[in-house]
Design an enzyme around this catalytic site. Structure first.
Site, short mmCIF file in Angstrom:
data_model
loop_
_atom_site.label_atom_id
_atom_site.label_comp_id
_atom_site.label_asym_id
_atom_site.label_seq_id
_atom_site.Cartn_x
_atom_site.Cartn_y
_atom_site.Cartn_z
N ASN A 1 20.77 -34.37 -7.26
CA ASN A 1 21.75 -35.23 -6.59
C ASN A 1 21.49 -35.31 -5.08
O ASN A 1 22.40 -35.46 -4.29
CB ASN A 1 23.18 -34.77 -6.88
N GLU B 1 9.65 -10.64 -2.36
CA GLU B 1 10.67 -9.59 -2.44
C GLU B 1 12.09 -10.15 -2.55
O GLU B 1 12.94 -9.54 -3.22
CB GLU B 1 10.57 -8.66 -1.24
N GLU C 1 27.62 -28.39 0.86
CA GLU C 1 27.65 -28.51 2.31
C GLU C 1 28.13 -29.90 2.73
O GLU C 1 28.86 -30.04 3.72
CB GLU C 1 26.25 -28.25 2.89
N GLY D 1 20.32 -33.26 -2.57
CA GLY D 1 20.58 -32.35 -1.45
C GLY D 1 21.70 -31.35 -1.69
O GLY D 1 22.08 -31.06 -2.82
N GLY E 1 27.31 -15.79 -2.26
CA GLY E 1 26.98 -17.20 -2.18
C GLY E 1 25.66 -17.52 -1.50
O GLY E 1 25.58 -18.43 -0.69
N ASP F 1 19.35 -29.28 -6.95
CA ASP F 1 17.99 -29.52 -6.48
C ASP F 1 17.72 -28.84 -5.13
O ASP F 1 16.64 -28.30 -4.89
CB ASP F 1 17.67 -31.01 -6.41
N ASP G 1 0.80 -1.22 0.00
CA ASP G 1 0.00 0.00 0.00
C ASP G 1 0.83 1.27 0.00
O ASP G 1 0.37 2.32 -0.45
CB ASP G 1 -1.00 0.00 1.16
N HIS H 1 0.90 0.27 10.52
CA HIS H 1 1.26 -1.10 10.16
C HIS H 1 2.62 -1.10 9.44
O HIS H 1 3.03 -0.10 8.86
CB HIS H 1 0.19 -1.73 9.27
N HIS H 2 3.27 -2.21 9.46
CA HIS H 2 4.62 -2.40 8.88
C HIS H 2 5.71 -1.64 9.63
O HIS H 2 6.82 -1.49 9.12
CB HIS H 2 4.66 -2.00 7.39
#
Length: 572
Positions: A478, A59, A484, A480, A420, A451, A37, A122-123
């Site tokens: 693959n 966003e 990591e 996951g 990253g 994925d 708004d 608000h916000h």
């Protein structure tokens, strides 16, 4: 008072129109964001200023898309609403700041009267502080403009856009609801914003050029190394001319990939310290002078800080300073220095050695099985790519695998090696494809995303379909978060993901009649797809589930992950 001031204006124009016409002048044609708004009235002005409203799904994705758009179009715009909207976008804007991407972030906010009275709106945080979110953005914006006073607004807008372009970083513009239709001097629009880069002080520049030429002419094995900031600060013409004039070997870093024409005989490959191919590492290590252009020596850009180069043998040229060995020359910008070095040097006075040969080694990486391995895939991609393609790679296997892909001429590579943020590439792909469309290009936009990463921002597929974009999307299935796993927790459940029917999302998001979907599990299936004329034509959005082994990773990722794990474990 407002009426008296308006009467004194030669060509009164509403603030929103002034802002959006300036964005159009700077090169923006599509604006990403989410309506709220506090920005709705401003959005009404977009069509009249020649700007397309994208309408992003959230966003964060909008910020990622604005990042990708700017990498292709050289500038972008993002519109969010106060508080809830801008904070959702802040990670994407921070990434643009980190990676030096020029994004204009416009935030619709409560009226100046509401702010002065500290109204409980608000916000807000409910404490009457309307500057808290702008303050958060000061560290990730090169300019913050609060458009609170009509007499200052035109100057603020012009200055913000100039800083965005020259520093190649985001700017933050706070647009109160009562300022949207306030009047400013439209006559200023008759004169374009001055976006020209400041010239160096001649005596300083000439001195640096003389020093550079001195060491360059004395070197026995000089080379050129192009990095990210050569792209960000738009000196690729100078890089090309320097290579042509000197005939020196030229290498790129991972973040500098696509800065150099990889079909050029002087191109020697990707240098990333210990993550480099042996012949590249040997050639760079043997150099007694390295001219780095726009260096950004982050951990993932150097395979965990594994450069084996001495500052004594290095000339670093940057957007706002130069370093020759251990001498720093602040305020001397690389463009002017490069141009004068090009004009004054001759290949005949330099010691020139051949570059390593860079080839696409598909046969050498074929293990004889039908399994699509990382080692085989990325050289194979080099045969699929065409001149001027836009290639987007996600943080993870794709970011590291693409090092082993030899690009045709004119390819633009988009990656987010420094910041990253997982999932960035999906939004960036949408923005890049839209930027190419806005430029009137028939360039293909090709995304490689894991994925796990895809699951973070999959909704952006909806925006691509809605905007009629035609990217080729490869989801590397693959099981996951591979990067990591290699840093820590190969079998840990926190690196696992839910197994989606990925290509079914194309139908869910409205692309059943306008898109094509594929599942690929073998080398033969991939070869057939990559040589199919209709697939190569990229006349519609094409979505490929590409299955690969769980515990397989590009060699560069394995090396960098090991170095990253060691860095994470270091203690004083």
């Amino acid at each position: 008072m407002a009426d008296i001031r308006t009467q004194s204006l030669k060509k009164p124009v509403d603030v929103a129109e002034y802002l959006f016409r300036r964005l159009h002048e700077a090169g923006v044609r599509s604006v990403h964001g989410v309506p709220g708004d506090y920005n709705l009235v401003a959005l009404d002005y977009l069509p009249g200023c020649g700007l397309n409203w994208v309408g992003s799904v959230n966003e964060l994705n909008a910020a990622y898309a604005a990042d990708g758009y700017a990498r292709v179009k050289k500038i972008s715009a993002l519109i969010t609403t106060f508080g809830v909207g801008e904070l959702s976008a802040i990670n994407g804007v921070a990434g643009a700041f980190s990676e030096m991407i020029p994004v204009v972030h416009i935030v619709g906010c409560p009226s100046t009267l509401s702010q002065r009275n500290g109204m409980l709106l608000h916000h807000t945080l409910g404490n009457g502080d309307f500057n808290v979110f702008a303050n958060m953005n000061t560290s990730i914006s090169c300019n913050v403009a609060k458009l609170n006073h009509p007499s200052e607004i035109a100057d603020q807008i012009d200055h913000a856009l100039r800083e965005c372009q020259l520093q190649s970083r985001p700017v933050y513009i706070m647009l109160p609801t009562d300022m949207v239709q306030a009047k400013v001097e439209g006559a200023r629009l008759d004169n374009p914003i001055d976006l020209t880069e400041p010239s160096n002080e001649p005596e300083k520049e000439d001195y640096v050029v003389d020093v550079v030429l001195k060491y360059l002419r004395a070197a026995k094995r000089p080379i050129i190394l192009a990095d990210a900031c050569a792209i960000r600060h738009r000196v690729l013409n100078e890089v090309h001319d320097l290579v042509e004039k000197t005939n020196l070997p030229v290498f790129v870093t991972p973040m500098g990939k696509s800065a150099v024409n990889e079909t050029h005989p002087n191109y020697g490959g990707v240098y990333a310290g210990d993550g480099s191919h042996p012949d590249v590492k040997e050639a760079v290590s043997a150099a007694d002078l390295i001219i780095t252009i726009g260096a950004l020596k982050s951990d993932f850009n150097t395979s965990g800080f594994t450069y084996r180069t001495s500052q004594l043998n290095t000339i670093d040229l940057h957007s706002d300073h130069c370093i020759v060995r251990y001498s720093v020359y602040p305020g001397v910008r690389m463009r002017g220095v490069l141009r004068k070095v090009i004009n004054q040097v001759s290949a005949s006075e330099l010691a020139v050695h051949p570059s390593p040969t860079v080839s696409t080694q598909v046969n050498k990486t074929d293990d004889g099985s039908q399994t699509i391995t990382q080692a085989w895939l990325w050289p194979r991609v080099g045969h699929f790519l065409k001149a001027k393609d836009i290639v987007v790679t996600e943080t993870g296997t794709a970011n590291f695998g693409i090092w082993d892909t030899k690009f045709p001429e004119g390819v633009t590579a988009l990656s987010q090696v420094l910041w990253g943020s997982i999932g960035w590439s999906v939004g960036a792909c949408q923005g890049a494809a839209l930027a190419a469309k806005d430029l009137g290009d028939r360039r293909r936009t090709i995304l490689f995303v894991g994925d796990g990463s895809f699951q973070l921002t999959a909704q952006e597929l909806s925006t691509m379909i809605r905007q009629g974009l035609k990217p080729i999307i490869f989801v590397l299935c693959n099981e996951g978060f591979t990067i990591e796993r290699f840093i820590h927790g190969m079998e840990a459940t926190y690196n696992d993901i839910a197994q989606w029917d990925f290509k079914a999302l194309v139908d869910v998001f409205g692309g059943s009649k306008t898109s094509r979907k594929f599942t690929v599990k073998t080398k033969d299936e991939l070869n057939k797809l990559l040589t199919d004329d209709a697939f190569n034509a990229a006349d519609c959005l094409q979505f490929v589930e590409l299955y690969m082994p769980k515990e397989d990773a590009p060699r560069a990722l394995v090396m960098t992950a090991e170095a990253s794990a060691k860095t994470n474990a270091q203690r004083e």
